[in-house]
Design a protein around this motif. Structure first.
Motif, PDB file in Angstrom:
ATOM      1  N   GLN A  83      39.593  34.570  39.053  1.00 21.80           N
ATOM      2  CA  GLN A  83      38.428  35.049  38.321  1.00 21.80           C
ATOM      3  C   GLN A  83      38.105  34.173  37.106  1.00 21.80           C
ATOM      4  O   GLN A  83      36.962  33.805  36.890  1.00 21.80           O
ATOM      5  N   GLN A  84      39.133  33.850  36.333  1.00 20.65           N
ATOM      6  CA  GLN A  84      38.902  32.957  35.190  1.00 20.65           C
ATOM      7  C   GLN A  84      39.054  31.548  35.742  1.00 20.65           C
ATOM      8  O   GLN A  84      40.116  30.947  35.685  1.00 20.65           O
ATOM      9  N   ALA A 166      33.912  38.702  37.743  1.00 20.85           N
ATOM     10  CA  ALA A 166      33.422  38.646  36.369  1.00 20.85           C
ATOM     11  C   ALA A 166      31.919  38.407  36.258  1.00 20.85           C
ATOM     12  O   ALA A 166      31.392  38.289  35.166  1.00 20.85           O
TER      13      ALA A 166
END
Ligand SMILES: Nc1ncnc2c1ncn2[C@@H]1O[C@H](COP(=O)(O)OP(=O)(O)O)[C@@H](O)[C@H]1O
Ligand SMILES: [Mg+2]
Length: 409
Positions: A83-84, A166
């Motif tokens: 996600q990051q 996200a």
């Protein structure tokens, strides 16, 4: 391709994150792991690239016990998207994408060519984006770079841990659509983690529904939605699983209704007659190439027809006669309305439903490429949903899916 055999992971503090897990992901298959936060999804995934070591059991990748494989060599065969995204801020998009080929010692030119190819594949035009830096991209674009980077060295296996978690829901839906298209081309073996059941059923060839540390059900999306294996799964997929089924059922040509069709250059009188003979309240308008232009309501055809008749009559009294006569030649083109609500055949019924709501449309056109195939109405949508339920092998009690909810909403 990826095989878990009685895998257990107990952390030092005694937490059992994964408990005696056995399942297999076939070559070219996309399996989604779905479950609430803390149920062991990330732990499962990180054991595949040996960021976490199992307490017991074993994991095979391409038939090899990974405990006996060098972790670095293993990771080169496994693309990893999180996600990051973890892009290097001081490197350009192209350099970020070429990271793994670079690490693998590819020639610089070959690595950059491959990276450009991949950017194109994930929908980022390299001539526009290659030289940008990550902070010059939107969240959705950064995720695309993350996917491109993971694919750069053409690994057979892809691990994706909430990669689209996200970004906002609209962008997420785009990314999912693009990823499905991409996967249909590259056919990687994919383990995809999400806590979003809708994402799981939309993307997965099969889905593994996690309870705490265990798989409660491992089956196709239709089977999980249609016949949940336990009250836990039923609860997790939600009381509205009839609606969720809309996400996994594609529009088929047989679902469509055939309304009257007129052409842009048809005289209005002809269109009015066509509508009257069908008793229809509107007709679809196509152009010369039979591509969708829009629609025309019956009252527009009738009223315009009548008004022009009256004008014509008045005209006979004086100089306006010529104009009036022209008016009776009015064509569909003058009264056709543009159509915003259309979808490609094969799109999920859910998209049809939400398009109807968004455009406040009682029906939407369905196209094959640019060719008009027919329209989907709420009634036809309902029938399509029923078709998907009937087709479902495992079968479920009819009353179990609340079709009324769909029809009434
Ligand atoms: N390094 C760790 N040490 C101790 N417990 C952990 C560690 N990592 C995760 N856990 C615990 O293991 C369980 C599963 O975590 P995780 O695999 O991250 O779940 P998920 O990805 O499904 O949210 C959770 O209870 C979590 O708190
Ligand atoms: Mg997680």
């Amino acid at each position: 391709m990826i095989r878990f055999e009685h895998v257990t992971k107990r952390y030092a503090d005694g937490t059992t994150a994964v408990d005696d897990l056995s399942f297999e992901v076939a070559e070219g298959e996309l399996v989604t792991l779905v479950g609430p936060s803390g149920c062991g999804k990330t732990t499962t995934m990180k054991m595949v690239n040996r960021l976490i070591e199992p307490t017991s059991g074993r994991i095979l990748v391409e038939g090899e016990d990974i405990a006996e494989t060098d972790p670095v060599a293993l990771r080169r065969r496994i693309g990893y998207v999180i996600q990051q995204v973890g892009l290097f801020p001081h490197k350009t998009v192209l350099e970020n994408t070429a990271t793994v080929p670079h690490l693998l010692g590819w020639q610089r030119k070959k690595g950059r060519e491959r990276a450009a190819e991949l950017l194109d594949l994930v929908g980022l035009d390299p001539s526009v984006y290659a030289d940008r830096y990550p902070d010059q991209l939107s969240g959705g674009q950064r995720q695309r770079v993350g996917v491109a980077r993971a694919l750069a060295a053409d690994p057979p296996v892809l691990l994706m841990d909430e990669p689209f978690g996200a970004v906002d829901p609209v962008v997420r839906e785009h990314l999912q659509t693009e990823f499905l298209r991409l996967q249909s081309q590259v056919r990687k073996t994919v383990l995809f983690v999400t806590h979003d059941i809708e994402e799981a059923v939309r993307l997965g060839d099969r889905i593994a529904v996690y309870g705490s540390g265990r798989i409660e059900q491992f089956d196709t999306p239709a089977a999980v939605l249609g016949a949940p294996a336990s009250p836990y799964v039923a609860d997790f997929v939600g009381a509205d699983r009839g609606l969720k089924r809309l996400s996994v059922t594609p529009i088929e040509p047989g679902d469509l209704w055939q309304p009257p069709v007129v052409h842009l250059d048809d005289p209005l009188t002809k269109a009015a007659a066509r509508l009257a003979s069908d008793g229809a309240r509107w007709a679809v308008v196509l152009d010369d190439a039979d591509h969708l232009h829009g629609w025309i309501p019956a009252d527009a055809a009738d009223a315009a027809d009548a008004a022009e008749g009256a004008e014509g009559a008045e005209g006979t009294e004086g100089a306006e006669g010529a104009e009036g006569a022209e008016g009776t030649d009015g064509t569909v083109r003058d009264h056709a309305r543009r159509m915003e609500a259309w979808l490609p055949v094969g799109a999920p019924l859910k998209q049809a439903f939400s398009t109807m709501l968004q455009h406040d449309a009682g029906w939407i056109a369905v196209l094959d490429g640019e060719r008009f195939l027919g329209v989907l109405t709420p009634g036809r949508l309902h029938e399509a949903l029923r078709r998907s339920i009937d087709a479902d092998a495992g079968g479920i009690a009819r009353g179990d899916v609340n079709l009324q909810t769909v029809a009434d909403t």
